[in-house]
Design a protein around this motif. Structure first.
Motif, PDB file in Angstrom:
ATOM      1  N   GLY A 465       4.379  31.381 -83.506  1.00  0.00           N
ATOM      2  CA  GLY A 465       4.183  32.827 -83.485  1.00  0.00           C
ATOM      3  C   GLY A 465       2.819  33.267 -82.971  1.00  0.00           C
ATOM      4  N   TYR A 466       1.955  32.306 -82.616  1.00  0.00           N
ATOM      5  CA  TYR A 466       0.599  32.684 -82.249  1.00  0.00           C
ATOM      6  C   TYR A 466       0.420  33.133 -80.812  1.00  0.00           C
ATOM      7  CZ  TYR A 466      -1.379  31.215 -86.670  1.00  0.00           C
ATOM      8  OH  TYR A 466      -1.702  31.127 -87.985  1.00  0.00           O
ATOM      9  N   ALA A 467       1.320  32.723 -79.912  1.00  0.00           N
ATOM     10  CA  ALA A 467       1.112  33.081 -78.510  1.00  0.00           C
ATOM     11  C   ALA A 467       1.621  34.486 -78.248  1.00  0.00           C
ATOM     12  CB  ALA A 467       1.826  32.093 -77.603  1.00  0.00           C
ATOM     13  N   SER A 468       1.002  35.166 -77.307  1.00  0.00           N
ATOM     14  CA  SER A 468       1.531  36.451 -76.878  1.00  0.00           C
ATOM     15  C   SER A 468       1.700  36.427 -75.359  1.00  0.00           C
ATOM     16  CB  SER A 468       0.630  37.596 -77.332  1.00  0.00           C
ATOM     17  OG  SER A 468      -0.664  37.469 -76.791  1.00  0.00           O
ATOM     18  N   LEU A 469       2.625  37.263 -74.907  1.00  0.00           N
ATOM     19  CA  LEU A 469       3.029  37.219 -73.501  1.00  0.00           C
ATOM     20  C   LEU A 469       3.061  38.620 -72.925  1.00  0.00           C
ATOM     21  CD1 LEU A 469       4.763  35.961 -71.022  1.00  0.00           C
ATOM     22  CD2 LEU A 469       6.735  36.648 -72.376  1.00  0.00           C
TER      23      LEU A 469
END
Ligand code: GDP
Ligand code: MG
Length: 596
Positions: A465-469
């Protein structure tokens, strides 16, 4: 208001970093909304927006703000917060001279923050970095002030720290907006040029168009021209929003407001277009205008075939307030009558579908979303493919697919994971930067088709859940793509055709045939389920024949039971679809399309 006293700004932030809450506090502090009229997320008016906590339509609010002995007018322009609406974001930014870059002090910079920041920088906006939610115990304002200062240049001490929740620091931010953001400049005597940055359909008033005046002025009752179409309209009403519409005597250089001409369709008042006076028209439009271009297509079908006319009416209505919505009738062997609908992206698709189901009470099934392919045949003919089952069968010279420039932010421990995922999805890495020791920005060029297919879910689950796009369209490129058809006893089931990379055709075929085998009921005869590329079968499953007739069980005697069974069968038949000689309940197709 004199241009020197106007400040036009927007707030750019990653979702949930507190943009709407901060806007609420500003409305309150400037006295635009009385405390007792205040409700959370005042500006997010649509129900779906409120429930999902996203802002789909941008709006502009004028707020008075006194600094020293000068009364200023601040225009806050709300930008949509999602990748699908990049074009609208870019037009909203083009209406501003500055941007508040808002970052959650417990989260730090995220991908959407960056993507919007890049857009703001391309528009030469003055950036005011701000950390929000400093009231949170988990806030790390010092750490993230450093990160922000690194990103936009300047001193970490210069980064403002606020709480939209408690209101702390918000007055200082309003002062800073007046001090730092340049006043608009324009030629007051030139023919009017105003840029449309939003246009919203209102049941009672028709289309409400939001504009930013660059040069000249617009006054009520004069005739105006939309420069892209040359269409003229009478200006029935013009004014500002604060936070309700206030009619004014006109809008001058640098001002932001709304106008009403009585048109009933947002397509007559297009975002990005330039408005000028009919009497004294400008010769050149402002530039930056482009037609909304659907990027993702899907077939939409009513679950109950008799709802088809209702679906058509509903789409006609939605179209009035959604200039990017595109559709045409389509028939499917498996699903009956429906529409092929073009969307800006996946979120746009979800929003439209949800509105159709909720506001129009329709029960819908959609086919797997696909992108648009440009196919060049050997004889030079070019075909645009928006439905995989229409992919040409002849000799193909080249297939081009849309690609996006993706920005991914992740903790540094996940760099390998993110690279692996993007590699699986045919991505090409364009660069990588450390924002701090433990956070990395990765940039990729990726086929849009790969993102449309569960990319975001994969990214989230593989990075806990830590990455953002975030991503934006980046033209198209050639790729080795093939169409995989699914056949039931030799007959094609159109709703399951897919265009995939040659190397992934086999996996798709195996997955789809296995899934259909589970769902398709046994027939009197054996039914082969095949996946094929052209004439070549790449995967096969078989639904075995039924062993006995249903009636065999009830030996001769019991006539009434026999009749009941026959009637039941007849009723079931109505909901059956024939693919060649194979009968499949429509529900089976629906199940196959909705599970994954
Ligand atoms: P947006 O998606 O950027 O518009 O964010 P919202 O304004 O909807 O806020 C997202 C969530 O953060 C909501 O639950 C807010 O109540 C919460 N929030 C916003 N600002 C603050 C703040 O300054 N402090 C705290 N503790 N929570 C905040
Ligand atoms: Mg919001």
């Amino acid at each position: 208001t004199a241009p020197e006293l106007i400040r036009n700004f927007c707030i750019i932030a990653h979702i949930d970093h507190g943009k709407s809450t901060l806007a609420d506090r500003m409305l309150q502090l400037t006295g635009v909304v009385e405390p007792r009229a205040m409700r959370a997320q005042y500006l997010d008016r649509m129900d779906i927006e409120r429930e999902r906590g996203i802002t789909i339509k941008s709006q502009a609010v004028r707020m008075p703000w006194q600094l020293g002995d000068q009364a200023h007018a601040l225009n806050m322009i709300d930008t949509p917060g999602h990748v699908d609406f990049t074009y609208e974001v870019s037009r909203s930014l083009a209406a501003c001279e500055g941007a508040v870059l808002l970052v959650d002090a417990a989260q730090g910079i995220e991908a959407q923050t960056l993507a919007n920041l890049y857009l703001a920088m391309e528009n030469d906006l003055e950036i005011i970095p701000v950390l929000n939610k400093i009231d949170l115990p988990a806030a790390q304002p010092e750490k993230y002030a450093e990160e922000l200062a690194n990103l936009v240049g300047g001193d970490p001490d210069d980064v403002l720290k606020v709480s939209g929740k408690t209101g702390a620091g918000v007055e200082a931010l309003l002062d800073r907006i007046v001090e730092r953001i340049p006043a608009p400049v324009g030629d007051a005597d030139a023919p009017a040029r105003a840029m449309i940055f939003d246009s919203v359909y209102d049941t009672y008033r028709g289309v409400v168009t939001y504009v930013r005046v660059i040069d000249g002025s617009l006054s009520p009752r004069e005739r105006i021209v939309m420069m892209s179409t040359r269409a003229t309209h009478e200006l029935l009403e013009i004014g500002v929003i604060s936070p309700d519409p206030i009619v004014t005597k006109g809008l001058g250089v640098g001002e932001v407001g709304y106008l009403i001409t009585g048109v009933k369709d947002v397509r007559q008042s297009k975002v990005g277009d330039t408005v000028t006076n009919a009497g004294k028209p400008a010769t050149e439009s402002l530039g930056g205008y482009s037609e909304p271009k659907p990027m993702v297509f899907s077939g939409l079908y009513p679950v109950d075939g008799s709802d088809y006319p209702a679906l058509r009416d509903a789409l006609d209505k939605l179209k009035l307030n959604d200039a990017a919505l595109n559709y045409e009738p389509e028939t499917s062997v498996a699903l009956g009558f429906g529409f092929r609908v073009g969307f800006l992206g996946l979120l746009h698709l979800e929003i439209v579908r949800e509105r159709l189901e909720r506001e129009f009470d329709l029960d819908l099934i959609s086919t797997a979303p696909n992108v648009v392919y440009d196919v060049t045949l050997d004889d030079g003919t070019e075909v645009k493919v928006t439905n995989p089952s229409e992919f040409p069968g002849g000799k193909i010279k080249e297939v081009r697919e849309p690609v996006v420039r993706a920005t991914i932010l992740a903790p540094s421990e996940f760099v390998g994971t993110v690279m692996g995922l993007c590699n699986d999805r045919r991505g090409q890495m364009d660069g990588m930067d450390y924002l701090s020791e433990d956070r990395v920005e990765l940039r990729f060029t990726l086929p849009l088709a790969e993102i449309v297919f569960d990319f975001f879910d994969q990214l989230k689950s593989r990075t806990r859940g830590y990455a953002s796009l975030d991503y934006e369209p980046q033209g198209d490129q050639a790729a080795d793509l093939v169409k995989v058809d699914i056949l039931l006893q030799g007959d094609q089931v159109d709703a399951f055709s897919a265009i995939v990379h040659r190397e992934k055709a086999y996996d798709y075929g195996v997955m789809m045939t296995a899934k259909l085998k589970e769902i398709i009921p046994r027939q009197q005869f054996e039914v082969p389920i095949q996946a094929a590329v052209g004439a070549r079968v790449i995967a096969r499953e078989t639904v075995r024949a039924m062993r006995k007739d249903v009636l065999a069980k009830c030996y001769g005697g019991d006539i009434s039971r026999k009749r009941k069974l026959l009637e039941k069968q007849k009723e079931g038949k109505k909901r059956m679809k024939n693919i060649g000689s194979v009968e499949v309940p429509k529900d089976a197709f629906i199940a196959a399309l909705s599970s994954d």
